[in-house]
Write a protein that holds these residues in place. Sequence first.
Motif, PDB file in Angstrom:
ATOM      1  N   UNK A 512      18.630 107.987  14.243  1.00 35.97           N
ATOM      2  CA  UNK A 512      17.473 108.522  13.525  1.00 35.97           C
ATOM      3  C   UNK A 512      16.456 109.015  14.557  1.00 35.97           C
ATOM      4  N   UNK A 513      16.139 110.306  14.540  1.00 44.30           N
ATOM      5  CA  UNK A 513      15.249 110.887  15.544  1.00 44.30           C
ATOM      6  C   UNK A 513      13.786 110.594  15.234  1.00 44.30           C
ATOM      7  N   UNK A 514      13.064 110.104  16.245  1.00 43.42           N
ATOM      8  CA  UNK A 514      11.631 109.844  16.121  1.00 43.42           C
ATOM      9  C   UNK A 514      10.916 110.598  17.231  1.00 43.42           C
ATOM     10  N   UNK A 515       9.988 111.444  16.852  1.00 43.41           N
ATOM     11  CA  UNK A 515       9.211 112.219  17.816  1.00 43.41           C
ATOM     12  C   UNK A 515       8.026 111.371  18.266  1.00 43.41           C
ATOM     13  N   UNK A 516       7.916 111.025  19.556  1.00 45.73           N
ATOM     14  CA  UNK A 516       6.820 110.164  20.005  1.00 45.73           C
ATOM     15  C   UNK A 516       5.435 110.798  19.879  1.00 45.73           C
ATOM     16  N   UNK A 517       5.350 112.129  19.963  1.00 45.27           N
ATOM     17  CA  UNK A 517       4.045 112.773  20.080  1.00 45.27           C
ATOM     18  C   UNK A 517       3.088 112.427  18.945  1.00 45.27           C
ATOM     19  N   UNK A 518       3.480 112.533  17.669  1.00 47.32           N
ATOM     20  CA  UNK A 518       2.516 112.193  16.609  1.00 47.32           C
ATOM     21  C   UNK A 518       2.048 110.744  16.655  1.00 47.32           C
ATOM     22  N   UNK A 519       2.928 109.826  17.069  1.00 46.64           N
ATOM     23  CA  UNK A 519       2.542 108.412  17.149  1.00 46.64           C
ATOM     24  C   UNK A 519       1.585 108.209  18.322  1.00 46.64           C
ATOM     25  N   UNK A 520       1.842 108.895  19.419  1.00 44.84           N
ATOM     26  CA  UNK A 520       0.922 108.834  20.554  1.00 44.84           C
ATOM     27  C   UNK A 520      -0.449 109.379  20.161  1.00 44.84           C
ATOM     28  N   UNK A 521      -0.448 110.444  19.366  1.00 47.31           N
ATOM     29  CA  UNK A 521      -1.726 111.025  18.938  1.00 47.31           C
ATOM     30  C   UNK A 521      -2.503 110.062  18.049  1.00 47.31           C
ATOM     31  N   UNK A 522      -1.798 109.302  17.209  1.00 47.38           N
ATOM     32  CA  UNK A 522      -2.464 108.271  16.410  1.00 47.38           C
ATOM     33  C   UNK A 522      -3.098 107.233  17.323  1.00 47.38           C
ATOM     34  N   UNK A 523      -2.349 106.828  18.322  1.00 43.60           N
ATOM     35  CA  UNK A 523      -2.855 105.819  19.258  1.00 43.60           C
ATOM     36  C   UNK A 523      -4.098 106.318  19.992  1.00 43.60           C
ATOM     37  N   UNK A 524      -4.070 107.593  20.357  1.00 48.23           N
ATOM     38  CA  UNK A 524      -5.205 108.164  21.078  1.00 48.23           C
ATOM     39  C   UNK A 524      -6.481 108.191  20.237  1.00 48.23           C
ATOM     40  N   UNK A 525      -6.343 108.139  18.918  1.00 48.43           N
ATOM     41  CA  UNK A 525      -7.530 108.151  18.065  1.00 48.43           C
ATOM     42  C   UNK A 525      -8.322 106.854  18.151  1.00 48.43           C
ATOM     43  N   UNK A 526      -7.700 105.794  18.675  1.00 47.25           N
ATOM     44  CA  UNK A 526      -8.421 104.522  18.827  1.00 47.25           C
ATOM     45  C   UNK A 526      -9.406 104.640  19.983  1.00 47.25           C
ATOM     46  N   UNK A 527     -10.644 104.231  19.794  1.00 46.05           N
ATOM     47  CA  UNK A 527     -11.667 104.426  20.840  1.00 46.05           C
ATOM     48  C   UNK A 527     -11.412 103.681  22.137  1.00 46.05           C
ATOM     49  N   UNK A 528     -10.515 102.678  22.126  1.00 43.62           N
ATOM     50  CA  UNK A 528     -10.277 101.900  23.338  1.00 43.62           C
ATOM     51  C   UNK A 528      -9.143 102.450  24.192  1.00 43.62           C
ATOM     52  N   UNK A 529      -8.431 103.488  23.718  1.00 45.23           N
ATOM     53  CA  UNK A 529      -7.238 103.970  24.404  1.00 45.23           C
ATOM     54  C   UNK A 529      -7.580 105.105  25.353  1.00 45.23           C
ATOM     55  N   UNK A 530      -7.168 104.933  26.615  1.00 38.54           N
ATOM     56  CA  UNK A 530      -7.330 106.001  27.603  1.00 38.54           C
ATOM     57  C   UNK A 530      -6.074 106.858  27.670  1.00 38.54           C
ATOM     58  N   UNK A 531      -4.918 106.227  27.810  1.00 37.64           N
ATOM     59  CA  UNK A 531      -3.643 106.931  27.866  1.00 37.64           C
ATOM     60  C   UNK A 531      -2.624 106.173  27.025  1.00 37.64           C
ATOM     61  N   UNK A 532      -1.724 106.920  26.394  1.00 35.90           N
ATOM     62  CA  UNK A 532      -0.693 106.298  25.557  1.00 35.90           C
ATOM     63  C   UNK A 532       0.608 107.070  25.704  1.00 35.90           C
ATOM     64  N   UNK A 533       1.710 106.344  25.682  1.00 33.80           N
ATOM     65  CA  UNK A 533       3.031 106.983  25.750  1.00 33.80           C
ATOM     66  C   UNK A 533       4.042 106.084  25.052  1.00 33.80           C
ATOM     67  N   UNK A 534       4.866 106.696  24.187  1.00 36.72           N
ATOM     68  CA  UNK A 534       5.914 105.952  23.499  1.00 36.72           C
ATOM     69  C   UNK A 534       7.281 106.353  24.045  1.00 36.72           C
ATOM     70  N   UNK A 535       8.144 105.362  24.281  1.00 38.21           N
ATOM     71  CA  UNK A 535       9.487 105.608  24.794  1.00 38.21           C
ATOM     72  C   UNK A 535      10.469 104.733  24.034  1.00 38.21           C
ATOM     73  N   UNK A 536      11.741 104.943  24.309  1.00 36.05           N
ATOM     74  CA  UNK A 536      12.786 104.137  23.699  1.00 36.05           C
ATOM     75  C   UNK A 536      13.127 102.933  24.549  1.00 36.05           C
ATOM     76  N   UNK A 537      13.177 101.775  23.902  1.00 40.47           N
ATOM     77  CA  UNK A 537      13.599 100.533  24.552  1.00 40.47           C
ATOM     78  C   UNK A 537      15.040 100.257  24.166  1.00 40.47           C
ATOM     79  N   UNK A 538      15.939  99.990  25.119  1.00 43.86           N
ATOM     80  CA  UNK A 538      17.345  99.743  24.768  1.00 43.86           C
ATOM     81  C   UNK A 538      17.484  98.606  23.766  1.00 43.86           C
ATOM     82  N   UNK A 539      18.393  98.782  22.805  1.00 46.56           N
ATOM     83  CA  UNK A 539      18.621  97.759  21.796  1.00 46.56           C
ATOM     84  C   UNK A 539      20.106  97.725  21.454  1.00 46.56           C
ATOM     85  N   UNK A 540      20.660  96.528  21.365  1.00 47.54           N
ATOM     86  CA  UNK A 540      22.100  96.388  21.139  1.00 47.54           C
ATOM     87  C   UNK A 540      22.523  96.907  19.777  1.00 47.54           C
ATOM     88  N   UNK A 541      21.654  96.835  18.787  1.00 49.44           N
ATOM     89  CA  UNK A 541      22.030  97.272  17.445  1.00 49.44           C
ATOM     90  C   UNK A 541      21.643  98.724  17.188  1.00 49.44           C
TER      91      UNK A 541
END
Length: 674
Positions: A512-541
């Motif tokens: 299932x494809x997930x585009x990180x950019x929109x989620x990063x943009x949500x994170x950036x809307x928080x006043x405490x966030x300077x930089x944000x980046x979402x990546x894939x973490x390996x998972x056995x399932x």
Amino acid sequence: MRTAYPRRWLAMLGDHAMHQPHLLDRRIGPDWPDLSTHAAVATFEGVPYDERIAVRNTYDALRLGRDANPDAPAISFLPGASADDAPQLITHRAFFGRLTQAANAFAALGVAPGETVSLLLPLVPQAFVTLYGAEAAGVANPVNPLLEPYQLVEILRAARTQVLVTLGPLPGTDIWDKVLRIRDQVPTLAAIVAVGGGSVATARPGDVPVARPLAPPAGGSAVPVFDFDALLAAQPADRLASGRVIAEGDTAAYFHTGGTTGTPKLVRHTHRNQVYQAWVIGLMLRARPGDALLFGLPLFHVGGALTQGLGVLANGGQLVVLSGSGWRNPTAIRDVWRLVKRYRPETFGAVPTILAAALQTPHQPSEVASLRRVSGGGSAIPVAVARSYAEDFKLPVLEVYGMTETSSVHTISYADRPIRLGSVGHAVPYSRVRVVKVDAEGRSTGDCAPGEIGVVAMHGPGVFSGYLSERHNAGAFVEPGWVNSGDLGRIDTDGYLWITGRAKDLVIRGGHNIDPLPIEEICYQHPAVALAAMVGQPDAYAGELPVMYVQPKPGSGVDTGTLIDWIRERTPERAAVPVALHLIDTMPLTGVGKVFKPALRWDAARRVAERDLADLGLPGQRVAMTVEVGAHPVHGSLITVRVTGVPEAERGALAARIGERLGPLAMRHEVVWV
């Protein structure tokens, strides 16, 4: 269940069916061709593809599937995905007649070649009828019904939807509620056709159908609603009433891609693209009339619509549809081997998460005796999963690789060649794959040497000609006809393709494809966030899970729980919500100031490996382990486990335990003794 066909019956089908095993190929003799070497494939390709293919469009391909055995099941629908279900059986004769009626109904509603029928349906039999009927009338646009209303509007508008086929107001689903919210936001929409939910139209053979809304929203609506069954009943089942002759270059369908949380791109498939996929799947998986396949992939994905759906039906096979939810129905996994025993498929095909989950269901040898091969794709099959099927089931694992833009499968591990677990094999016949170097504009600057990592590019009859919107075509091709996959890979000296990473940043969670950019943009809307980046973490399932890295603003005092809640409340899709959030002092950056995501992926992999190895040790002593993850010239990325103070005699047992923990991950690992 599989059906045996005596030669006296085959003789009734004429010389074509009697003397060749592949319905879609006019040139294959009574035996399957030899594809065991590069030279054998070259000999096979000596006959031009256009001289082989028996039909030029999906409608005629499905007609061939019907003619192979009209009264055999085309679809066996299991409402509960259980081996004990009494299936709803639809023969090839009935299915082809029904999709012909659908094509005629859409034409009666004004759909002409080049105009769009969109569908928002679960895996009910009407979804298959709609998909292939829409291709016979105009252009099919299957859409993920789990998307949010604003996303649906964007896709329906981009496709210039004229008719929308959707699920009616039934308990347990919100699809109809979404349709009521969006139907006046699609300017081109002329009619809605509802499956289930009560009668909304009456029609007689030959009538132009009329309808009234099921449940008029406040203020009313100008878009009429028709009942699916009544609409089709008014149409002939023995011919296309429009008299349309479908050309191979006509557009058959649009498939949305680019992730489910970003702006989707619509991939344009011709009938030639799709027929090639059905042809090549029949060839590589040795499909014969009567073969069954457990079917649980969604039809808005090319793997479901083309590789498995069209590929099975056009070759005269049977789709055993595992309820409206497909493989998401937990009963499908619980009963998987009983289902195999009942329907006797020769191929077990699914995405890697399903292949892994099925391994957790106990089986008896008698239950899986029909299986001849396992096939999977959509994301990398962990080597440990593939090895379990190869060793425990004694089955070859044919990993496939492709993309929506190649009409699905483009490379595969050939069954009659040595299989190298972790590789996606070779390009299928009449297709080509290269690994190239690209410039800043995404254009090829030359081929990579054997073993050198570069961008995977693909060419062949399944490759699309471009996205529906021209603005999406920039960088889509490294050269004319050679699509840029966005994936990194290498080709070894024997021509095997190995995928080593992604140039794109998509997180692939269970295919299932997930585009990180929109989620990063949500994170950036928080006043405490300077930089944000979402990546894939390996998972056995799932293959990968989304994780977020945040560099907070100085003195903000924010905590991870607050940020996760912030993201969850604003993210329209649950699958895209990060499973973990890590606060870091300094975000790794490239020389031009962009976030260096490989470093974050390596850190995420390190955290997973350290967690999974934390309790390992030897009797009576503690073992010192350190985990490092970084770039590797062959594997792309590698987990290195350094172990200190273990006697040589005990290393083998410990290495095996480390392998048990890390082997299910798609990322490779090695153990170094210090």
